[in-house]
Design a protein around this motif. Structure first.
Motif, PDB file in Angstrom:
ATOM      1  N   ILE A   1       0.821  -1.213   0.000  1.00 18.67           N
ATOM      2  CA  ILE A   1       0.000   0.000   0.000  1.00 18.67           C
ATOM      3  C   ILE A   1       0.859   1.269   0.000  1.00 18.67           C
ATOM      4  O   ILE A   1       0.580   2.226  -0.724  1.00 18.67           O
ATOM      5  CB  ILE A   1      -0.940   0.002   1.215  1.00 18.67           C
ATOM      6  CG1 ILE A   1      -2.010  -1.090   1.053  1.00 18.67           C
ATOM      7  CG2 ILE A   1      -1.608   1.364   1.393  1.00 18.67           C
ATOM      8  CD1 ILE A   1      -2.829  -1.329   2.299  1.00 18.67           C
ATOM      9  N   PHE A   2       1.935   1.261   0.797  1.00 20.65           N
ATOM     10  CA  PHE A   2       2.674   2.512   1.014  1.00 20.65           C
ATOM     11  C   PHE A   2       4.018   2.597   0.286  1.00 20.65           C
ATOM     12  O   PHE A   2       4.544   3.690   0.112  1.00 20.65           O
ATOM     13  CB  PHE A   2       2.899   2.716   2.512  1.00 20.65           C
ATOM     14  CG  PHE A   2       1.644   3.023   3.267  1.00 20.65           C
ATOM     15  CD1 PHE A   2       1.035   4.257   3.172  1.00 20.65           C
ATOM     16  CD2 PHE A   2       1.050   2.058   4.071  1.00 20.65           C
ATOM     17  CE1 PHE A   2      -0.137   4.544   3.859  1.00 20.65           C
ATOM     18  CE2 PHE A   2      -0.115   2.322   4.768  1.00 20.65           C
ATOM     19  CZ  PHE A   2      -0.714   3.573   4.662  1.00 20.65           C
TER      20      PHE A   2
ATOM     21  N   LEU B   1       9.490  14.899  -3.225  1.00 19.87           N
ATOM     22  CA  LEU B   1       8.068  15.093  -3.486  1.00 19.87           C
ATOM     23  C   LEU B   1       7.803  16.553  -3.807  1.00 19.87           C
ATOM     24  O   LEU B   1       8.166  17.437  -3.037  1.00 19.87           O
ATOM     25  CB  LEU B   1       7.240  14.654  -2.271  1.00 19.87           C
ATOM     26  CG  LEU B   1       5.723  14.667  -2.417  1.00 19.87           C
ATOM     27  CD1 LEU B   1       5.286  13.686  -3.509  1.00 19.87           C
ATOM     28  CD2 LEU B   1       5.054  14.294  -1.100  1.00 19.87           C
ATOM     29  N   VAL B   2       7.184  16.769  -4.964  1.00 18.13           N
ATOM     30  CA  VAL B   2       6.828  18.129  -5.381  1.00 18.13           C
ATOM     31  C   VAL B   2       5.340  18.314  -5.139  1.00 18.13           C
ATOM     32  O   VAL B   2       4.505  17.581  -5.688  1.00 18.13           O
ATOM     33  CB  VAL B   2       7.169  18.356  -6.864  1.00 18.13           C
ATOM     34  CG1 VAL B   2       6.721  19.752  -7.295  1.00 18.13           C
ATOM     35  CG2 VAL B   2       8.653  18.168  -7.106  1.00 18.13           C
ATOM     36  N   CYS B   3       4.976  19.269  -4.317  1.00 13.53           N
ATOM     37  CA  CYS B   3       3.576  19.560  -4.016  1.00 13.53           C
ATOM     38  C   CYS B   3       3.111  20.681  -4.940  1.00 13.53           C
ATOM     39  O   CYS B   3       3.430  21.861  -4.727  1.00 13.53           O
ATOM     40  CB  CYS B   3       3.414  19.970  -2.555  1.00 13.53           C
ATOM     41  SG  CYS B   3       3.911  18.672  -1.383  1.00 13.53           S
ATOM     42  N   ASP B   4       2.364  20.322  -5.996  1.00 14.49           N
ATOM     43  CA  ASP B   4       1.936  21.307  -6.990  1.00 14.49           C
ATOM     44  C   ASP B   4       0.477  21.692  -6.843  1.00 14.49           C
ATOM     45  O   ASP B   4      -0.102  22.315  -7.741  1.00 14.49           O
ATOM     46  CB  ASP B   4       2.191  20.770  -8.398  1.00 14.49           C
ATOM     47  CG  ASP B   4       1.533  19.420  -8.627  1.00 14.49           C
ATOM     48  OD1 ASP B   4       0.786  18.959  -7.738  1.00 14.49           O
ATOM     49  OD2 ASP B   4       1.769  18.812  -9.698  1.00 14.49           O
ATOM     50  N   GLY B   5      -0.140  21.306  -5.734  1.00 13.97           N
ATOM     51  CA  GLY B   5      -1.532  21.664  -5.506  1.00 13.97           C
ATOM     52  C   GLY B   5      -2.528  20.740  -6.167  1.00 13.97           C
ATOM     53  O   GLY B   5      -3.742  20.995  -6.121  1.00 13.97           O
ATOM     54  N   GLU B   6      -2.067  19.663  -6.793  1.00 13.83           N
ATOM     55  CA  GLU B   6      -2.979  18.718  -7.437  1.00 13.83           C
ATOM     56  C   GLU B   6      -3.853  18.034  -6.392  1.00 13.83           C
ATOM     57  O   GLU B   6      -3.400  17.656  -5.316  1.00 13.83           O
ATOM     58  CB  GLU B   6      -2.178  17.669  -8.195  1.00 13.83           C
ATOM     59  CG  GLU B   6      -3.045  16.631  -8.892  1.00 13.83           C
ATOM     60  CD  GLU B   6      -2.225  15.548  -9.563  1.00 13.83           C
ATOM     61  OE1 GLU B   6      -2.825  14.613 -10.134  1.00 13.83           O
ATOM     62  OE2 GLU B   6      -0.974  15.624  -9.505  1.00 13.83           O
TER      63      GLU B   6
ATOM     64  N   THR C   1      -3.304  12.299   4.308  1.00 18.76           N
ATOM     65  CA  THR C   1      -2.591  13.228   5.196  1.00 18.76           C
ATOM     66  C   THR C   1      -1.079  13.160   5.007  1.00 18.76           C
ATOM     67  O   THR C   1      -0.328  13.652   5.862  1.00 18.76           O
ATOM     68  CB  THR C   1      -2.936  12.915   6.660  1.00 18.76           C
ATOM     69  OG1 THR C   1      -2.592  11.546   6.950  1.00 18.76           O
ATOM     70  CG2 THR C   1      -4.402  13.143   6.946  1.00 18.76           C
ATOM     71  N   GLY C   2      -0.631  12.560   3.899  1.00 22.69           N
ATOM     72  CA  GLY C   2       0.807  12.471   3.670  1.00 22.69           C
ATOM     73  C   GLY C   2       1.496  11.615   4.711  1.00 22.69           C
ATOM     74  O   GLY C   2       2.522  12.014   5.267  1.00 22.69           O
ATOM     75  N   ASN C   3       0.888  10.432   4.956  1.00 16.97           N
ATOM     76  CA  ASN C   3       1.405   9.522   5.992  1.00 16.97           C
ATOM     77  C   ASN C   3       1.471  10.223   7.348  1.00 16.97           C
ATOM     78  O   ASN C   3       2.494  10.261   8.029  1.00 16.97           O
ATOM     79  CB  ASN C   3       2.766   8.950   5.608  1.00 16.97           C
ATOM     80  CG  ASN C   3       2.701   8.010   4.430  1.00 16.97           C
ATOM     81  OD1 ASN C   3       1.634   7.806   3.857  1.00 16.97           O
ATOM     82  ND2 ASN C   3       3.830   7.438   4.051  1.00 16.97           N
TER      83      ASN C   3
ATOM     84  N   PRO D   1       4.783  16.600   3.153  1.00 18.89           N
ATOM     85  CA  PRO D   1       3.994  17.841   3.145  1.00 18.89           C
ATOM     86  C   PRO D   1       2.699  17.720   2.361  1.00 18.89           C
ATOM     87  O   PRO D   1       1.809  18.565   2.509  1.00 18.89           O
ATOM     88  CB  PRO D   1       4.949  18.854   2.482  1.00 18.89           C
ATOM     89  CG  PRO D   1       5.897  18.017   1.670  1.00 18.89           C
ATOM     90  CD  PRO D   1       6.067  16.748   2.458  1.00 18.89           C
ATOM     91  N   CYS D   2       2.577  16.697   1.523  1.00 16.52           N
ATOM     92  CA  CYS D   2       1.353  16.467   0.770  1.00 16.52           C
ATOM     93  C   CYS D   2       1.286  14.985   0.418  1.00 16.52           C
ATOM     94  O   CYS D   2       2.285  14.270   0.519  1.00 16.52           O
ATOM     95  CB  CYS D   2       1.323  17.323  -0.502  1.00 16.52           C
ATOM     96  SG  CYS D   2       2.725  17.037  -1.613  1.00 16.52           S
ATOM     97  N   PRO D   3       0.109  14.489   0.024  1.00 16.10           N
ATOM     98  CA  PRO D   3       0.005  13.061  -0.305  1.00 16.10           C
ATOM     99  C   PRO D   3       0.827  12.712  -1.539  1.00 16.10           C
ATOM    100  O   PRO D   3       0.975  13.517  -2.457  1.00 16.10           O
ATOM    101  CB  PRO D   3      -1.494  12.873  -0.569  1.00 16.10           C
ATOM    102  CG  PRO D   3      -2.163  14.057   0.035  1.00 16.10           C
ATOM    103  CD  PRO D   3      -1.191  15.181  -0.057  1.00 16.10           C
ATOM    104  N   TYR D   4       1.376  11.495  -1.560  1.00 17.81           N
ATOM    105  CA  TYR D   4       2.053  11.011  -2.756  1.00 17.81           C
ATOM    106  C   TYR D   4       1.237   9.913  -3.440  1.00 17.81           C
ATOM    107  O   TYR D   4       1.637   9.404  -4.489  1.00 17.81           O
ATOM    108  CB  TYR D   4       3.471  10.516  -2.439  1.00 17.81           C
ATOM    109  CG  TYR D   4       3.551   9.331  -1.506  1.00 17.81           C
ATOM    110  CD1 TYR D   4       3.570   8.029  -2.001  1.00 17.81           C
ATOM    111  CD2 TYR D   4       3.607   9.501  -0.129  1.00 17.81           C
ATOM    112  CE1 TYR D   4       3.642   6.939  -1.163  1.00 17.81           C
ATOM    113  CE2 TYR D   4       3.682   8.418   0.728  1.00 17.81           C
ATOM    114  CZ  TYR D   4       3.701   7.143   0.206  1.00 17.81           C
ATOM    115  OH  TYR D   4       3.771   6.071   1.060  1.00 17.81           O
ATOM    116  N   ARG D   5       0.094   9.552  -2.851  1.00 17.85           N
ATOM    117  CA  ARG D   5      -0.837   8.636  -3.485  1.00 17.85           C
ATOM    118  C   ARG D   5      -2.248   9.172  -3.294  1.00 17.85           C
ATOM    119  O   ARG D   5      -2.554   9.788  -2.263  1.00 17.85           O
ATOM    120  CB  ARG D   5      -0.729   7.236  -2.897  1.00 17.85           C
ATOM    121  CG  ARG D   5       0.572   6.530  -3.255  1.00 17.85           C
ATOM    122  CD  ARG D   5       0.533   5.055  -2.958  1.00 17.85           C
ATOM    123  NE  ARG D   5       1.747   4.394  -3.381  1.00 17.85           N
ATOM    124  CZ  ARG D   5       1.978   3.094  -3.289  1.00 17.85           C
ATOM    125  NH1 ARG D   5       1.039   2.300  -2.786  1.00 17.85           N
ATOM    126  NH2 ARG D   5       3.118   2.577  -3.698  1.00 17.85           N
TER     127      ARG D   5
END
Length: 356
Positions: free
Chosen positions: A60-61, A68-73, A153-155, A160-164
């Motif tokens: 799962i993880f 990790l790039v947080c682009d607001g998606e 919640t980004g683990n 800083p943001c979710p990766y899945r």
């Protein structure tokens, strides 16, 4: 996709091996505290759940992103069965159609994987713990929801943001998988049912393996000190002293020095007094036989034979009894003997048979 799954499975299984070793002794201690023995079916189910849980978490993880790039998606999908729409669009864009195209599409395989991931959970909950369909669905939904929350919640703030993507379709697929597992549980022959605590607990008059092992350590200390101080480490004197302590004394009094200190005696399977032939056979297949073998076996004998003799004694006298309600090992079973608490018992008074 398959290669990443295989790598996650390998990582999860490696974690299980490490964690399994760490929890082995605490598990044994917990089982002895609660049941007076290690109940094998409970241990198998517990270790199976541990392996399944760690592999599932890895699938799962993992893999964790190195950057990790947080682009607001938006990493949240709340539309049920969105995967069906995405699959149709993908098939149309690639000019594919038919059942074969559907079942080999990435979207379908992803949902099938999510279903299969929770099938073992449903099987174990019904087969091992007797849970009903509603409870299995509720537990599957609860676990899947917890996973999606952690992902969204980004683990839990590690990133800083979710990766899945946290997806409602995953909730549906996981819960469906748990229900499918519940339906398949009756044919899962390799999954044991966890017995009721009353059927797991050793009877109150059973002398447990740790107690007998502590008594053996007392005897071993006496043998080592006695042989070293009196007989100068002569192996034949060690054998003679072992026979005196482990065979002659129990034949006459029912106890070794360790048994006297730990307050138990050696008796027949029904609790009556064990005669000398029974004691001799028990010890021939146990500690005294091992000491005698070590004294008489030439050093040039096969190392494999040494390991076989050692394994027979250790497994038969200490490993096998851990899983039995009556705590009897191979030497006791073959000789018709068992350890009996000495306090409050007549030396010759028979006891009721102890369940296996």
């Amino acid at each position: 996709m398959l290669s990443s799954y295989l790598e996650s499975i390998r990582t999860g299984f490696a974690a299980f091996v490490g964690v399994g070793v760490l929890v082995l002794l605490p598990l044994i201690a917990l089982h002895y505290h609660r049941f007076g023995r290690v109940e094998p079916r409970r241990a198998v189910v517990l270790y199976g759940l541990l392996a399944y849980g760690l592999v599932a978490l890895a699938l799962i993880f993992l893999p964790f992103p190195s950057s990790l790039v947080c682009d607001g998606e938006t990493m949240l999908s709340t539309r049920p069965f969105q995967w069906v729409t995405d699959m149709r669009h993908n098939l149309a864009a690639n000019g594919r159609s038919g059942l074969g195209a559907v079942v080999t599409s990435t979207a379908f395989l992803q949902q099938a994987f999510n279903v299969a991931l929770f099938v073992p959970l449903g099987v174990v909950l019904r087969k091992s713990y007797g849970r009903g369909a509603f409870a299995v669905v509720a537990i599957g939904l609860g676990i899947s929801l917890a996973v999606e929350v952690v992902q969204y919640t980004g683990n839990l703030g590690v990133y800083p943001c979710p990766y899945r993507i946290a997806d409602v379709d995953d909730l549906i697929s996981n819960t469906t998988g748990a229900l499918v597992g519940w339906m398949l549980a009756p044919v899962a022959l390799v999954v044991p049912a966890v017995p009721h605590p009353d059927a797991s607990t050793a009877p109150p008059h059973t002398v447990t393996v740790p107690r007998r092992f502590a008594a053996l350590m007392v005897d071993v200390v006496i043998l080592i000190v006695g042989t070293h101080l009196v007989f100068g480490d002569n192996l034949w004197w060690l054998v003679a002293l072992t026979v005196a302590i482990r065979v002659v004394l129990p034949s006459a009094t029912g106890r070794t020095p360790g048994g006297w200190l730990l307050r138990y005696r050696l008796g027949r399977a029904d609790g009556g007094r064990a005669n000398p032939p029974r004691v001799f056979l028990r010890e021939l297949l146990g500690v005294t036989g091992l000491v005698t073998y070590a004294a008489v076996a030439p050093s040039e004998w096969w190392f494999a034979l040494d390991l076989c003799v050692l394994a027979f004694v250790v497994l038969g006298a200490f490993a096998v009894p851990v899983f039995r309600r009556d705590q009897r090992g191979w030497p006791d079973l073959l000789a018709g003997t068992r350890a009996v608490p000495a306090a409050g018992r007549s030396r010759t008074a028979p006891l009721a048979p102890v369940p296996r």
